[in-house]
Design an enzyme around this catalytic site. Structure first.
Site, mmCIF file in Angstrom:
data_model
loop_
_atom_site.group_PDB
_atom_site.id
_atom_site.type_symbol
_atom_site.label_atom_id
_atom_site.label_comp_id
_atom_site.label_asym_id
_atom_site.label_seq_id
_atom_site.Cartn_x
_atom_site.Cartn_y
_atom_site.Cartn_z
ATOM 1 N N LYS A 1 94.682 3.015 88.662
ATOM 2 C CA LYS A 1 95.675 3.677 89.518
ATOM 3 C C LYS A 1 97.076 3.537 88.923
ATOM 4 O O LYS A 1 97.795 4.515 88.764
ATOM 5 C CB LYS A 1 95.638 3.074 90.933
ATOM 6 C CG LYS A 1 94.397 3.481 91.724
ATOM 7 C CD LYS A 1 94.230 2.672 93.015
ATOM 8 C CE LYS A 1 92.920 3.003 93.697
ATOM 9 N NZ LYS A 1 92.604 2.131 94.840
ATOM 10 N N GLN B 1 94.789 -3.409 97.662
ATOM 11 C CA GLN B 1 93.428 -3.171 97.165
ATOM 12 C C GLN B 1 92.417 -3.978 97.978
ATOM 13 O O GLN B 1 92.552 -5.186 98.138
ATOM 14 C CB GLN B 1 93.345 -3.532 95.673
ATOM 15 C CG GLN B 1 92.024 -3.193 95.024
ATOM 16 C CD GLN B 1 91.721 -1.689 95.030
ATOM 17 O OE1 GLN B 1 92.567 -0.880 94.689
ATOM 18 N NE2 GLN B 1 90.509 -1.321 95.426
ATOM 19 N N ASP C 1 97.527 5.222 101.488
ATOM 20 C CA ASP C 1 96.062 5.214 101.543
ATOM 21 C C ASP C 1 95.570 5.919 102.814
ATOM 22 O O ASP C 1 94.391 6.241 102.937
ATOM 23 C CB ASP C 1 95.531 3.769 101.531
ATOM 24 C CG ASP C 1 95.021 3.375 100.153
ATOM 25 O OD1 ASP C 1 94.648 4.279 99.377
ATOM 26 O OD2 ASP C 1 94.983 2.163 99.861
#
Ligand code: NAD
Length: 289
Positions: free
Chosen positions: A53, A97, A120
């Site tokens: 990412k 994460q 997200d």
């Protein structure tokens, strides 16, 4: 029937090139979209995900800072970092994460992220906005799946979309997106571990989403001819003495029956990263407007 392969690499390239002008526009206003990535512990898969990412952000000239924290960090310390990131204007997006270590309440941490930086799309406020048809940040994987369909001119209007899996990050949001009048306008069936006779439903699908986390589970016996399959699964298995990544679909078995299929790897995966970039750019734009 020839099965066309819906390449996530090709679709993500199209998305990245559409982002160039938007990024330049923001930079002309003195804004560089920035992502704070938080990685707790040494989970090897998480390391790879975060690296992929942040690499993409750097390649596009965007700002990204990685906050690496020890496995034994307390929940309180992590929450205090999130608070600092929430008020740091350099960051338009915050990514934590998953999975987090067991002693930390993931839900509490995700809910502490400012909804306007929740790129997200996991915060209840963003989930709620999506469910009433006014999405702000859409979770990256389902958003990427919708982009793939659009890129390859696969229209959902009036179709029957069957989703296998009801998680908050994939199954449920894709079922909402596909059903929204403006975005999908499909008829949607959401199947899950409590579904009786899964094949009865999956065989009706014009578009089948496999997001159940079970390697190569969906084979030819689950589908009808001409179905479009979105294989979301990422499963590492040992096969012929080698470790490899497979989806939730037995891809070999559905070739020649399905009209189209996202491969694994290089299908939905690259779009998930692309949409994280898109959401971060969107977050910076919302600030500008
Ligand atoms: P999850 O474990 O949170 O949810 C799985 C869902 O599938 C559950 O709702 C469960 O009810 C349902 N399910 C499980 N077994 C079933 C069965 N036999 N019949 C019907 N339903 C069943 O998983 P998730 O986070 O949604 O991920 C699903 C898959 O997608 C995993 O393989 C994951 O690795 C992958 N994934 C990929 C990406 C990507 O970028 N491509 C992103 C997220 C997740």
């Amino acid at each position: 029937m020839e099965t066309s392969i819906l390449s996530g690499i090709e679709a993500s390239k199209a998305l990245y090139s559409s982002l160039e002008g938007r990024i330049t526009h923001l930079k002309n206003h003195g804004i560089t979209p920035g992502l704070a990535a938080v990685l707790v512990g040494n989970n090897p898969a998480s390391e790879i995900y975060v690296k992929n990412k942040t690499k993409k952000f750097e390649a596009l000239g965007l700002k990204t800072d990685l906050f690496r924290l020890n496995e034994d960090i307390s929940e309180k310390e992590l929450l205090s970092l999130i608070e600092k990131l929430n008020s740091n204007v350099k960051f338009h997006g915050i990514l934590v994460q998953l999975p987090l270590p067991k002693h930390i309440d993931s839900e509490k941490v995700l809910n502490a992220i400012l909804p306007t930086k929740d790129v997200d799309g996991f915060h209840p406020e963003n989930a709620g906005l999506l469910s009433i048809g006014k999405p702000r940040f859409i979770p990256c994987t389902p958003k990427g799946m919708m982009f793939i369909l659009k890129h390859f001119n696969i229209h959902l209007n009036g179709k029957h979309v069957v989703v296998i899996g009801r998680s908050n990050i994939v199954g449920r949001p894709i079922s909402i997106l596909a059903s929204l009048k403006e975005l999908g306008n499909a008829t949607v069936t959401l199947c899950h571990s409590g579904t009786k006779d899964l094949k009865y439903f999956s065989k009706q699908a014009d578009v089948l989403v496999a997001a159940l986390g079970s390697p190569e589970f969906v084979d030819a016996s689950y589908i009808k001819e001409g179905v479009c399959i979105l294989d979301v699964g990422i499963n590492r298995i040992e096969k012929d003495g080698m470790s490899k990544i497979v989806g939730d679909v037995n891809q070999e078995s559905v070739l020649g029956i399905a009209s189209s299929l996202t491969p694994v790897p290089k299908g939905v995966g690259p779009m998930t990263i692309a949409m994280l970039v898109e959401n971060t750019v969107l977050s910076a734009e919302l600030l500008l407007n």
